[in-house]
Design a protein around this motif. Structure first.
Motif, short mmCIF file in Angstrom:
data_model
loop_
_atom_site.label_atom_id
_atom_site.label_comp_id
_atom_site.label_asym_id
_atom_site.label_seq_id
_atom_site.Cartn_x
_atom_site.Cartn_y
_atom_site.Cartn_z
N PHE A 99 0.81 -1.22 0.00
CA PHE A 99 0.00 0.00 0.00
C PHE A 99 0.85 1.27 0.00
O PHE A 99 0.34 2.36 0.22
CB PHE A 99 -1.02 0.01 1.16
N HIS A 100 2.15 1.14 -0.23
CA HIS A 100 3.01 2.29 -0.48
C HIS A 100 3.38 2.31 -1.95
O HIS A 100 3.44 1.25 -2.59
CB HIS A 100 4.29 2.22 0.37
N PRO A 101 3.64 3.47 -2.53
CA PRO A 101 4.01 3.54 -3.94
C PRO A 101 5.26 2.72 -4.23
O PRO A 101 6.12 2.52 -3.37
CB PRO A 101 4.28 5.03 -4.16
N ASP A 102 5.37 2.23 -5.46
CA ASP A 102 6.56 1.49 -5.90
C ASP A 102 7.78 2.37 -5.69
O ASP A 102 7.83 3.50 -6.20
CB ASP A 102 6.39 1.13 -7.38
N PRO A 103 8.78 1.91 -4.95
CA PRO A 103 9.94 2.76 -4.64
C PRO A 103 10.93 2.91 -5.79
O PRO A 103 11.81 3.77 -5.73
CB PRO A 103 10.59 2.03 -3.46
N ASN A 104 10.83 2.08 -6.80
CA ASN A 104 11.81 2.11 -7.89
C ASN A 104 11.59 3.32 -8.80
O ASN A 104 10.46 3.76 -9.02
CB ASN A 104 11.73 0.81 -8.70
N PRO A 105 12.68 3.87 -9.35
CA PRO A 105 14.08 3.46 -9.17
C PRO A 105 14.68 4.05 -7.89
O PRO A 105 14.16 5.02 -7.34
CB PRO A 105 14.78 4.04 -10.40
N TRP A 106 15.77 3.46 -7.44
CA TRP A 106 16.43 3.85 -6.20
C TRP A 106 16.76 5.33 -6.14
O TRP A 106 16.52 5.99 -5.13
CB TRP A 106 17.69 3.01 -5.99
N GLU A 107 17.31 5.88 -7.24
CA GLU A 107 17.73 7.28 -7.21
C GLU A 107 16.55 8.23 -6.97
O GLU A 107 16.69 9.25 -6.29
CB GLU A 107 18.46 7.67 -8.50
N ASN A 108 15.37 7.88 -7.49
CA ASN A 108 14.19 8.70 -7.23
C ASN A 108 13.70 8.55 -5.79
O ASN A 108 13.26 9.52 -5.17
CB ASN A 108 13.06 8.30 -8.19
N TYR A 109 13.81 7.33 -5.27
CA TYR A 109 13.38 7.09 -3.90
C TYR A 109 14.26 7.86 -2.92
O TYR A 109 13.77 8.44 -1.94
CB TYR A 109 13.44 5.59 -3.59
N LEU A 110 15.55 7.88 -3.19
CA LEU A 110 16.48 8.60 -2.33
C LEU A 110 16.14 10.09 -2.30
O LEU A 110 16.15 10.72 -1.24
CB LEU A 110 17.91 8.40 -2.83
N LYS A 115 13.27 14.65 0.71
CA LYS A 115 12.20 15.66 0.72
C LYS A 115 11.07 15.30 1.69
O LYS A 115 10.14 16.08 1.88
CB LYS A 115 11.62 15.80 -0.69
N GLY A 116 11.13 14.10 2.27
CA GLY A 116 10.07 13.68 3.18
C GLY A 116 8.83 13.20 2.46
O GLY A 116 7.74 13.17 3.04
N GLU A 117 8.98 12.81 1.20
CA GLU A 117 7.83 12.40 0.38
C GLU A 117 7.69 10.88 0.34
O GLU A 117 7.44 10.28 -0.70
CB GLU A 117 7.96 12.98 -1.03
N VAL A 118 7.90 10.23 1.47
CA VAL A 118 7.72 8.79 1.61
C VAL A 118 6.73 8.56 2.75
O VAL A 118 6.39 9.48 3.49
CB VAL A 118 9.06 8.07 1.90
N GLY A 119 6.26 7.31 2.89
CA GLY A 119 5.32 7.02 3.95
C GLY A 119 5.84 7.40 5.32
O GLY A 119 6.99 7.13 5.65
N TRP A 120 5.00 8.05 6.11
CA TRP A 120 5.31 8.55 7.45
C TRP A 120 6.17 9.80 7.43
O TRP A 120 6.70 10.23 8.44
CB TRP A 120 5.92 7.47 8.33
N GLY A 121 6.34 10.39 6.24
CA GLY A 121 6.93 11.72 6.16
C GLY A 121 8.44 11.78 6.34
O GLY A 121 9.17 10.83 6.08
N SER A 122 8.89 12.94 6.80
CA SER A 122 10.31 13.25 6.90
C SER A 122 11.02 12.54 8.06
O SER A 122 10.61 12.66 9.21
CB SER A 122 10.50 14.77 7.06
N TRP A 123 12.07 11.81 7.73
CA TRP A 123 12.91 11.20 8.76
C TRP A 123 13.50 12.28 9.65
O TRP A 123 13.58 12.12 10.88
CB TRP A 123 14.03 10.39 8.11
#
Length: 246
Positions: A99-110, A115-123
């Motif tokens: 239920f989270h967006p596909d993380p690929n490719p790695w460079e985009n996920y990084l 930017k805090g645009e992943v599940g649960w926001g900014s680390w």
């Protein structure tokens, strides 16, 4: 299943969690409850039915922890992991999490992580938030790297925080049972019973490596330099420091 994130109170959340946000926010903690909170890789009805005192797990940032926890002066144990290993582990985890967006490719996920645009926001907001609040509330702040290096000492610290005076034999047994290798094979810890529609572990297990410094298998030299510059910028306003593996 749509794999999109929804922004709630400035934080990116999976859609099914976002839909239940008011229920989460209005959760009623009880005196004596203990909250174990972490940034990831670092059912409320069922929780309500648990007898007190309860040990509850959450990924919520400090400003979104239900107010009832602070009202009842509940104890919080916060575990923080260095940013590079966190994003590396989270990238692999998000490949399993349906239920989270596909993380690929790695460079985009990084880039999304920075930017805090992943599940649960900014680390960055997550780890700094609990660090800044630990003097105002009963918060024990523990580092993943210390848990790996001195497990017995950290477990003793947790026991003392919870008001438990445990014999050395018991502490040693807890340390043994909480090792990565032991928990990786424990169905209560490895989430092996989760349906594959939620957590598809066909390619990688929920508990993958549990190592310090695994980020070196993913980061290029250029990515590490960019990440370091961004890390310094985002952490410059905090006294929080990590034992970042080089």
């Amino acid at each position: 299943m749509q794999r999109r994130l929804t922004v709630v109170e400035g934080m990116a959340l999976a859609q099914d969690i976002a839909q239940n946000w008011q229920q989460i926010w209005n959760f009623q903690a009880r005196k004596g409850d203990v909250l174990l909170d972490t940034y990831p890789k670092s059912g409320m009805e069922e929780v309500n039915a648990m007898p007190s005192p309860r040990i509850l797990k959450s990924h919520l940032p400090v400003h979104l922890v239900p107010p009832s926890f602070w009202r009842h002066d509940c104890k919080v144990i916060y575990v923080a992991r260095n940013a590079r290993d966190t994003v590396t582990s989270y990238y692999h985890f998000d490949q399993m999490l349906q239920f989270h967006p596909d993380p690929n490719p790695w460079e985009n996920y990084l880039e999304r992580f920075m930017k805090g645009e992943v599940g649960w926001g900014s680390w960055y907001d997550h780890v700094k938030g609990f660090w800044e609040m630990k003097e105002k509330h009963q918060i024990l702040y523990i580092f993943f790297e210390d848990l790996k290096k001195t497990p017995l000492q950290q477990i003793q610290k947790v026991a003392h925080f919870l008001g438990k005076n445990l014999p050395e034999e018991t502490l040693s047994q807890i340390a043994r049972l909480s090792t990565f290798d032991h928990m990786k094979n424990n169905p209560m810890a490895n989430n092996s019973d989760f349906p594959k529609e939620i957590l598809n572990q066909s390619k990688s297990g929920f508990m993958r490596k549990g190592k310090v410094g695994d980020w070196k298998t993913m980061f290029t030299v250029q990515q590490n330099e960019i990440f370091e510059d961004d890390y310094r910028r985002q952490m410059e306003d905090s006294s929080l420091t990590f034992h970042n593996p080089k």
